[in-house]
Enzyme design. Structure first.
Site, short mmCIF file in Angstrom:
data_model
loop_
_atom_site.label_atom_id
_atom_site.label_comp_id
_atom_site.label_asym_id
_atom_site.label_seq_id
_atom_site.Cartn_x
_atom_site.Cartn_y
_atom_site.Cartn_z
N ASN A 218 0.78 -1.06 0.15
CA ASN A 218 -0.18 -0.07 -0.04
C ASN A 218 0.76 1.18 -0.03
O ASN A 218 2.06 1.12 -0.03
CB ASN A 218 -1.06 -0.14 1.14
CG ASN A 218 -0.33 -0.02 2.49
OD1 ASN A 218 0.48 0.88 2.82
ND2 ASN A 218 -0.35 -1.18 3.18
N LYS A 296 8.85 -17.43 -10.10
CA LYS A 296 8.30 -16.34 -10.73
C LYS A 296 6.94 -16.78 -11.58
O LYS A 296 7.23 -17.74 -12.52
CB LYS A 296 9.07 -15.48 -11.83
CG LYS A 296 8.31 -14.14 -12.20
CD LYS A 296 9.31 -13.66 -13.19
CE LYS A 296 8.18 -12.52 -13.88
NZ LYS A 296 9.14 -11.83 -14.96
N LYS A 352 -10.18 -3.67 18.95
CA LYS A 352 -8.85 -4.24 19.02
C LYS A 352 -8.43 -4.38 20.35
O LYS A 352 -7.36 -4.72 20.80
CB LYS A 352 -8.03 -3.22 17.96
CG LYS A 352 -8.29 -2.79 16.52
CD LYS A 352 -7.22 -3.49 15.94
CE LYS A 352 -7.73 -3.31 14.31
NZ LYS A 352 -6.67 -3.82 13.38
O1 C5P Z 1 -8.04 -2.68 11.11
P1 C5P Z 1 -7.03 -1.67 10.62
O2 C5P Z 1 -5.94 -1.95 9.70
O3 C5P Z 1 -8.05 -0.37 10.22
O4 C5P Z 1 -6.42 -1.11 12.19
C1 C5P Z 1 -5.64 -0.14 11.80
C2 C5P Z 1 -4.67 -0.30 13.04
O5 C5P Z 1 -4.57 -1.75 13.34
C3 C5P Z 1 -3.49 0.36 12.84
O6 C5P Z 1 -2.68 0.78 14.10
C4 C5P Z 1 -2.54 -0.83 12.71
O7 C5P Z 1 -1.04 -0.42 12.79
C5 C5P Z 1 -3.23 -1.95 13.15
N1 C5P Z 1 -3.00 -3.27 12.52
C6 C5P Z 1 -1.97 -4.20 12.80
N2 C5P Z 1 -2.16 -5.25 12.39
C7 C5P Z 1 -2.71 -5.86 11.18
C8 C5P Z 1 -3.95 -4.70 10.85
C9 C5P Z 1 -3.92 -3.41 11.40
O8 C5P Z 1 -1.29 -3.83 13.65
N3 C5P Z 1 -2.76 -6.62 10.56
#
Ligand code: C5P
Length: 417
Positions: A218, A296, A352
């Site tokens: 990304n 590949k 979370k």
């Molecule tokens: O679920 P989402 O990606 O929107 O959540 C964002 C937050 O969760 C950010 O703090 C990101 O660093 C963390 N994150 C993470 N591991 C993931 C997805 C998101 O630590 N697999």
């Protein structure tokens, strides 16, 4: 937070004087009254008229002006203040303060005051590291002057290193901290408030391999996460930064671990050991390719494009936030959203299990991804705080100051936060 507080701002002659206008605006936004004293050199960088317009008060420049002395003697200037702030504090004014000089109004007020003094140094890196300045700063610290900064970075004189004045948002946060914890105990807290604390920061994107040459990723630049790691280190924390692939440089004073995938990022975070605070600013890919090809993947003429079978990545923030004995005291997540920003972020905080969420709008129109500025909302158990649009460095400085304040506070004070 600063309602009813009176700040006497002393503006000395450095290029950073332009930041004093922003400082006045921010202090007044928070309810403080600001009165300015500007040195002769300071007035070459920022006009007394601008200072007057923003402070909505008279600006004092001259010790020998009869009107100044009639209306407000130099002793009265300091008597009327709760706090004196010297910003920018040049090598020259620090030397004059250390030497007990009273050769202009600014120096005289500083010599005559019995109020706390906060100095925000700003000067060329060689002037800051010169033995004379080092000795002057030591002397002033022993006498009770509190220092904030200087920050590391590019300087107007085309050099790089410590010497940049702290950002106005950092100075305001420092003033708020000083007033929140009581002026007497502010100094050690301000200088290295995170000394002895261990911090973990994730930053940048992750890269999920499709095959040895292709990947899913990304647009995250890592600028915000890296700035947070640097800001925490400046406040004395021992920082481990776990970074996905980025082009920004490793911050100084931080242990940086470079990783590619989310699985590697999680492993590096767990390997960092016991921590007091974690800030998960990385844009972790939600999915990885379930079985990346070892070779590949060949493009065969006429054949359908290959289907990508995806599997969920581990959630690093949720993993670190799990209750248990090893959990950090404070865990901060980020929410990058393009719609229903605050509502989604409040929900995310609960899902979370983290303590705070920094919510930022990453719609393409905002230019947040890869850009220099960020508009964020800080979401905690007690509510939502809207921050103005700030440079990413400023968001980092402010967040680091808030983290320091939170970790320094007794539990009872947190409830009132
Ligand atoms: O679920 P989402 O990606 O929107 O959540 C964002 C937050 O969760 C950010 O703090 C990101 O660093 C963390 N994150 C993470 N591991 C993931 C997805 C998101 O630590 N697999």
């Amino acid at each position: 937070m600063l309602h009813g507080k009176r700040i006497l701002l002393i503006v000395a002659g450095g290029i950073a004087a332009f930041k004093s206008l922003e400082l006045i605006r921010r202090l007044r936004e928070r309810g403080a009254a600001v009165r300015c004293v500007v040195t002769e050199a300071g007035a070459k960088f920022v006009t007394p008229l601008s200072l007057q317009a923003l402070s909505e008060d008279r600006v004092y420049t001259d010790m020998f002006s009869l009107t100044d002395e009639n209306e407000m003697g130099h002793i009265q200037l300091s008597r009327d203040a709760d706090l004196l702030v010297v910003a920018p504090a040049t090598a020259n004014i620090l030397a004059r303060m250390a030497g007990g000089m009273a050769d202009d109004l600014a120096a005289t007020v500083l010599l005559a005051t019995d109020k706390p003094v906060l100095a925000a140094p700003a000067m060329n890196v060689r002037m800051w590291t010169h033995a004379a300045t080092v000795a002057n700063v030591e002397t002033l610290k022993k006498r009770g002057v509190t220092f904030i900064g200087p920050n590391d970075g590019a300087m107007a004189c085309n050099e790089h290193g410590p010497g940049r004045m702290s950002e106005p948002a950092e100075i305001v946060a420092a003033i708020e901290s000083m007033l929140a914890v009581g002026l007497a105990s502010a100094r050690p807290l301000l200088e290295q408030p995170l000394a002895g604390k261990r911090a973990l920061v994730t930053s940048g994107p992750t890269r999920e391999a499709i095959d040895p040459v292709r990947y899913i990723s990304n647009h995250s630049s890592g600028k915000q996460g890296h700035a947070i790691a640097a800001a925490l280190a400046r406040l004395g924390a021992e920082v481990t930064l776990v970074s996905g692939p980025v082009t920004v440089a490793d911050p100084t004073g931080v242990r940086t671990v470079h990783v590619d995938s989310a699985d590697e990022m999680l492993a590096a975070c767990l390997a960092a050991g016991a921590i007091d605070v974690a800030v998960c600013a990385a844009a972790v890919a939600d999915w990885k390719v379930a079985k990346p090809s070892k070779a590949k993947i060949k493009k065969k003429p006429g054949a359908q494009p290959p289907a990508l079978d995806l599997a969920p990545n581990p959630d690093i923030l949720a993993t670190l936030s799990k209750p248990g004995t090893g959990r950090a005291t404070l865990i901060v997540g980020f929410a990058a959203e393009t719609e229903n920003l605050v509502a989604n972020a409040i929900d995310k905080r609960q899902r979370k299990g983290c303590d705070w969420i920094v919510a930022n709008d990453v719609s393409p129109a905002t230019g947040t991804f890869g850009g220099e500025r960020n508009t964020v909302h800080l979401i905690s158990a007690t509510g939502v705080e809207d921050w103005p649009t700030l440079a990413k460095d400023e968001v980092a400085g402010r967040l680091a100051a808030r983290i320091a304040l939170h970790l320094a506070r007794p539990r009872s004070a947190e409830a009132a936060e």
